[in-house]
Design a protein around this motif. Structure first.
Motif, PDB file in Angstrom:
ATOM      1  N   ASP A 120       0.875  -1.159   0.000  1.00  0.00           N
ATOM      2  CA  ASP A 120       0.000   0.000   0.000  1.00  0.00           C
ATOM      3  C   ASP A 120       0.918   1.216   0.000  1.00  0.00           C
ATOM      4  O   ASP A 120       2.098   1.103   0.340  1.00  0.00           O
ATOM      5  N   PHE A 121       0.377   2.368  -0.367  1.00  0.00           N
ATOM      6  CA  PHE A 121       1.169   3.594  -0.364  1.00  0.00           C
ATOM      7  C   PHE A 121       0.398   4.697   0.341  1.00  0.00           C
ATOM      8  O   PHE A 121      -0.802   4.840   0.138  1.00  0.00           O
ATOM      9  N   THR A 122       1.114   5.457   1.164  1.00  0.00           N
ATOM     10  CA  THR A 122       0.498   6.614   1.811  1.00  0.00           C
ATOM     11  C   THR A 122       0.308   7.714   0.773  1.00  0.00           C
ATOM     12  O   THR A 122       0.812   7.617  -0.351  1.00  0.00           O
ATOM     13  N   ALA A 123      -0.394   8.776   1.153  1.00  0.00           N
ATOM     14  CA  ALA A 123      -0.591   9.916   0.257  1.00  0.00           C
ATOM     15  C   ALA A 123       0.746  10.541  -0.148  1.00  0.00           C
ATOM     16  O   ALA A 123       0.858  11.145  -1.207  1.00  0.00           O
ATOM     17  N   ASN A 124       1.778  10.358   0.690  1.00  0.00           N
ATOM     18  CA  ASN A 124       3.114  10.905   0.403  1.00  0.00           C
ATOM     19  C   ASN A 124       3.960   9.970  -0.449  1.00  0.00           C
ATOM     20  O   ASN A 124       5.116  10.267  -0.721  1.00  0.00           O
ATOM     21  N   GLY A 125       3.425   8.801  -0.809  1.00  0.00           N
ATOM     22  CA  GLY A 125       4.177   7.857  -1.633  1.00  0.00           C
ATOM     23  C   GLY A 125       5.051   6.896  -0.847  1.00  0.00           C
ATOM     24  O   GLY A 125       5.884   6.203  -1.415  1.00  0.00           O
ATOM     25  N   ILE A 126       4.852   6.833   0.461  1.00  0.00           N
ATOM     26  CA  ILE A 126       5.648   5.931   1.295  1.00  0.00           C
ATOM     27  C   ILE A 126       5.019   4.538   1.251  1.00  0.00           C
ATOM     28  O   ILE A 126       3.832   4.381   1.544  1.00  0.00           O
ATOM     29  N   PRO A 127       5.816   3.506   0.877  1.00  0.00           N
ATOM     30  CA  PRO A 127       5.273   2.155   0.852  1.00  0.00           C
ATOM     31  C   PRO A 127       5.011   1.634   2.268  1.00  0.00           C
ATOM     32  O   PRO A 127       5.834   1.826   3.165  1.00  0.00           O
ATOM     33  N   THR A 128       3.838   1.002   2.462  1.00  0.00           N
ATOM     34  CA  THR A 128       3.486   0.426   3.758  1.00  0.00           C
ATOM     35  C   THR A 128       2.833  -0.937   3.521  1.00  0.00           C
ATOM     36  O   THR A 128       2.403  -1.252   2.408  1.00  0.00           O
ATOM     37  N   ASN A 129       2.754  -1.726   4.590  1.00  0.00           N
ATOM     38  CA  ASN A 129       2.081  -3.026   4.541  1.00  0.00           C
ATOM     39  C   ASN A 129       2.584  -3.907   3.396  1.00  0.00           C
ATOM     40  O   ASN A 129       1.794  -4.600   2.757  1.00  0.00           O
ATOM     41  N   CYS A 130       3.868  -3.879   3.119  1.00  0.00           N
ATOM     42  CA  CYS A 130       4.418  -4.657   2.015  1.00  0.00           C
ATOM     43  C   CYS A 130       4.501  -6.137   2.382  1.00  0.00           C
ATOM     44  O   CYS A 130       4.888  -6.489   3.497  1.00  0.00           O
TER      45      CYS A 130
END
Length: 92
Positions: free
Chosen positions: A51-61
């Motif tokens: 998933d990606f935050t609004a800032n483009g940071i990858p999360t929940n990979c």
């Protein structure tokens, strides 16, 4: 060269995992896994789902697939993808 191949494989693999390819504002910094270097493995392919935050940071990979298994490519891809930033509005 191998590091670029791994990054290219990561980006290409994301596109083939039923999600559009991620457009990176800051590409991830991915290193060759130590185990692969020790055993002479030259490259690997990892498919991640993030998933990606609004800032483009990858999360929940999550690792969807890894070839060859047991050489550390999946773990390195998970570590490395955290150093990248996708363009805003990405899904993947």
């Amino acid at each position: 060269m191998t590091l670029f191949a791994l990054l290219a494989a990561l980006t290409t693999a994301q596109a083939t995992a039923s999600a559009p390819p991620v457009v990176w504002e800051t590409p991830p910094r991915i290193e060759m896994p130590a185990k692969a270097l020790e055993t002479g493995v030259k490259s690997g392919v990892v498919v991640l789902r993030c998933d990606f935050t609004a800032n483009g940071i990858p999360t929940n990979c999550l690792i969807v697939s890894e070839t060859p298994v047991g050489q550390g490519f999946g773990r390195e891809a998970l570590r490395g993808v955290r150093t990248g930033r996708a363009q805003s509005g990405q899904a993947g």
